[in-house]
Design a protein around this motif. Structure first.
Motif, short mmCIF file in Angstrom:
data_model
loop_
_atom_site.label_atom_id
_atom_site.label_comp_id
_atom_site.label_asym_id
_atom_site.label_seq_id
_atom_site.Cartn_x
_atom_site.Cartn_y
_atom_site.Cartn_z
N ILE A 387 -5.14 16.65 37.22
CA ILE A 387 -4.90 15.58 38.19
C ILE A 387 -4.58 16.16 39.56
CG2 ILE A 387 -3.27 13.76 38.84
CD1 ILE A 387 -3.24 12.81 36.06
N VAL A 388 -3.72 17.17 39.58
CA VAL A 388 -3.39 17.80 40.86
C VAL A 388 -4.65 18.34 41.53
CG1 VAL A 388 -2.16 19.70 41.95
CG2 VAL A 388 -1.03 18.35 40.17
N ALA A 389 -5.49 19.01 40.74
CA ALA A 389 -6.73 19.54 41.30
C ALA A 389 -7.64 18.41 41.78
CB ALA A 389 -7.45 20.39 40.25
N ALA A 390 -7.72 17.32 41.00
CA ALA A 390 -8.57 16.19 41.38
C ALA A 390 -8.09 15.55 42.68
CB ALA A 390 -8.61 15.17 40.25
N VAL A 434 -5.71 7.34 41.37
CA VAL A 434 -4.84 7.87 40.32
C VAL A 434 -4.05 6.75 39.66
CG1 VAL A 434 -2.78 9.28 39.92
CG2 VAL A 434 -4.66 10.17 41.32
N LEU A 435 -3.46 5.87 40.45
CA LEU A 435 -2.63 4.80 39.89
C LEU A 435 -3.47 3.81 39.08
CD1 LEU A 435 -0.28 4.13 42.94
CD2 LEU A 435 0.32 5.27 40.80
N ALA A 436 -4.61 3.41 39.63
CA ALA A 436 -5.46 2.45 38.92
C ALA A 436 -5.99 3.04 37.62
CB ALA A 436 -6.62 2.00 39.81
N GLY A 437 -6.40 4.31 37.66
CA GLY A 437 -6.90 4.96 36.44
C GLY A 437 -5.84 5.02 35.36
N GLY A 654 -7.02 9.03 32.37
CA GLY A 654 -7.56 7.91 33.14
C GLY A 654 -7.42 8.12 34.63
N ALA A 655 -6.25 8.63 35.04
CA ALA A 655 -6.04 8.91 36.46
C ALA A 655 -7.02 9.97 36.95
CB ALA A 655 -4.60 9.37 36.67
#
Length: 703
Positions: A387-390, A434-437, A654-655
């Motif tokens: 996630i951090v990388a994304a 991120v939040l929606a995912g 998901g995020a």
């Protein structure tokens, strides 16, 4: 993903024709006569409507005299529209009856088998790339695409005989993938495909009879051939083994009938666009006459009656639309919107009579491997790093690429105006993704556990369409509505859809399959109403509407993220606190009761939380599909089936999925953008197809 025990054999969906009783000639003639009278009455009312002042009395005067204006209106506009409605109604009625018979499934139709979606994609693709094809070549192209889509769905659903739920899931996934590509073409080639958004929902507007004249011979040959095959379809209804013993080549018959049904559907799409659910409704309505007309299931009676019923549905929907909203509505609003609403209602009614059966009803975590706690922690850390990388990649990539040093300077307030503007616009998009995912993934995990259906997700339960309908309604009528107002109305829409789906499904005991079928009906009905709102009240803004309906983070602000963040902070801990109950719900109905779990209350609270999480995500980024399906599956494959482990990993996955999809969508064809929802659909559909294909062997072995 095979369950420990083979699932029960699904019940026959369509009763065998000979078992319906002896054919009663007087009653059969009577019902044909009554149907013809109704059709003539509807056709007469249809001719009397239009945008001009020519009415029924003016048309009657043509019989005894001449009225040049009335004759011109009749020949130039109303007769072509009437004949187009008759042609597609009869074609779709025949096609639906034939597909239901060979699949022995009352929910088989050109819509649920993705035939219409495949044919629609080919027509839009031809227009997008500048090909102006006459009706006959366009029909051939639509036929090939529709046949390929139907073949895929039939293969994934074991010929359609593995149960209504599996057919719906396979068809909806395939249709969603094809519709995603269609929507992408509509967005990227907006000028070349202008007007095809409304046409894509079935419009009877015709400028002349040229297209109908080219397609009529193909329609006529297909109708005649199906009538000649009526006796073979009667034998096929007895079962494959019996039909083979009686000398019928089952495989060849199925192939021929499928090709003819797809040909009829493709011709209808070429002529008027995909008019939804006519092929589903018409045969169902005719079969309801079985108690009055013995032998109505015999195909030489069923097929023509279904054709007449299809024509009545199409023309009647057009008459109703123009009677309620005026003659101009017949031009602006697709007739397919009305037929889809009718089809959604009939689908929900059919679902009330459905009993759970088939391999889709099994614990979603039944195939998951057992993992150690150390492995779980490693997976969580790795997902967090992804996630951090994304997020970092999302900040770097886009129509303007920036460097890590630029982000550091921006955080310190030392960048120039150009980079400051870019990064100020980019970080809310990255955060919203991120939040929606995460919200959609948590909702999907909850839905799959409660439904005990590994192929369910918030979208297929109608929650997404309800939230979308609420948000689109407010944006249409109150364009300056605030973020919290949009989120609130989206939440109300999602909850209303959830109450409808859940309330109908729980009558007589909550059924997993009924929940999915009701949700599919609510989803289709909600999307039809959304289309109506767009074309009726904001027809010049279809690009914006399509972008929102496809799920996009474009133009997001920090304020728009607050509802999603609030829902995650409040509801995710509540769902995690119910992890034990979710583990038990995923098993069966009896085990939770024995262990003291209040089943109905737990289901209601869990699904209510999923609905609220979905509604806030939809209000923030629009409609993004498949995240609630893919993320839970991937999480269970990584860490096992216990929800204490699945929920955090699914949220992280998901995020990451939505974040990566958003970055890809705004980078690959920059400065143009692909909505994130279209990217997730293109990623999620192959995964969903793979899941269905893996479980296909279970279906085949259980038959």
């Amino acid at each position: 993903m095979s369950p420990p025990n083979a699932p029960a054999r699904p019940e026959p969906a369509t009763p065998p024709a000979p078992a319906a009783g002896p054919l009663s000639a007087p009653r059969t003639v009577g019902v044909f006569a009554a149907a013809t009278v109704v059709l003539l009455a509807v056709a007469a009312a249809h001719l009397a409507q239009g945008t001009s002042s020519v009415g029924a009395l003016d048309l009657l005067r043509l019989i005894v005299g001449t009225d040049d204006e009335a004759a011109r209106v009749l020949v130039a506009s109303r007769v072509p529209r009437l004949l187009a409605g008759l042609a597609i109604g009869v074609a779709l009625g025949f096609a639906g009856a034939a597909l239901q018979s060979i699949a022995r499934n009352p929910l088989a139709s050109p819509d649920t088998l993705a035939v219409n979606a495949g044919a629609h994609l080919s027509i839009v693709a031809a227009a997008a790339f500048g090909l102006s094809l006459p009706a006959l070549p366009a029909g051939g192209l639509a036929f090939c695409s529709g046949l390929a889509a139907a073949g895929l769905v039939m293969a994934l659903s074991a010929g359609g005989q593995s149960g209504a739920t599996r057919l719906i899931l396979a068809g909806s996934a395939t249709a969603l993938a094809l519709s995603s590509v269609t929507t992408l073409l509509l967005l990227l080639f907006e000028q070349a495909t202008i007007g095809l958004f409304a046409w894509g929902n079935g419009s009877l507007v015709q400028s002349d009879l040229q297209a109908l004249a080219q397609l009529a011979p193909a329609i006529g040959v297909a109708l005649g051939t199906l009538m000649l095959l009526g006796h073979r379809l009667d034998i096929l209804a007895l079962g494959d083994d019996t039909a083979t013993v009686l000398g019928l080549d089952v495989r060849r018959t199925r192939l021929i009938v499928t090709v003819l049904a797809v040909l009829l559907s493709a011709a209808a799409v070429t002529l008027t666009g995909p008019v939804g659910f006519v092929g589903l409704c018409a045969p169902v309505i005719v079969r309801l006459l079985a108690s009055v007309v013995p032998g109505v299931h015999r195909h030489r009676t069923l097929l023509p009656l279904s054709g007449i019923a299809g024509a009545v549905i199409v023309l009647g929907s057009d008459v109703l639309l123009r009677a309620v909203m005026g003659g101009q509505a017949g031009v602006d609003v697709p007739t397919g919107v009305v037929t889809t609403l009718l089809g959604a209602a009939i689908l929900i009614w059919l679902a009330r009579r459905h009993r759970d059966a088939g391999p889709t009803r099994r614990p979603p975590g039944g195939h998951a491997a057992v993992r150690t706690s150390t492995f779980h922690r490693v997976v969580v850390v790795c997902c967090a790093l992804v996630i951090v990388a994304a997020v970092v990649l999302g900040m770097l990539a886009g129509d303007t690429w920036v460097l890590l040093g630029d982000i550091v300077n921006w955080l310190q307030g030392r960048t120039g105006p150009a980079y400051t503007f870019v990064l100020d616009q980019r970080w809310p998009r990255a955060a919203a993704a991120v939040l929606a995912g995460a919200a959609l993934a948590v909702a999907g995990t909850t839905v799959q556990a409660v439904c005990r259906n590994p192929l369910a997700e918030p979208g297929i339960l109608g929650i997404t369409a309800g939230a979308g309908l609420g948000a689109v309604s407010l944006l249409t009528f109150v364009p300056l509505a605030g973020v919290w107002a949009v989120s609130g109305v989206a939440g109300v829409g999602a909850m209303l859809a959830f109450v409808l789906v859940y309330g109908v499904a729980r009558r007589g005991g909550l059924s997993s399959d009924r929940l999915v079928l009701n949700g599919f009906g609510a989803w289709q009905g909600g999307m039809a109403v959304i289309t109506f709102l767009i074309v009726a009240f904001d027809p010049w803004n279809t690009g914006k509407a399509l972008t929102w309906l496809s799920g996009s983070t474009y133009g997001r602000t920090a304020m728009q993220m607050l509802p999603v963040a609030f829902a995650l902070l409040v509801l995710t801990p509540a769902v995690v606190a119910a992890r034990r109950e979710l583990d038990l719900l995923a098993l069966d109905d009896d085990t939770p009761r024995v262990l003291g779990v209040r089943l109905e209350r737990t289901r209601l609270v869990a699904l209510g939380a999923a609905a609220l999480l979905t509604s806030t995500a939809v209000s923030a980024v629009g409609v993004i599909g498949f995240v609630g399906l893919v993320a839970p599956h991937a999480a269970r494959a990584l860490v096992g089936g216990r929800h204490s482990r699945v929920l955090p990993v699914a949220a992280l996955l998901g995020a990451a999925l939505v974040s990566i999809a958003d970055t890809v969508g705004r980078t690959v064809i920059a400065p143009a953008q692909v909505p994130a929802g279209l990217v997730t659909a293109m990623i999620g559909t192959p995964y969903f197809v793979w899941l269905l294909w893996r479980s296909r062997a279970v279906v085949t072995n259980s038959r």
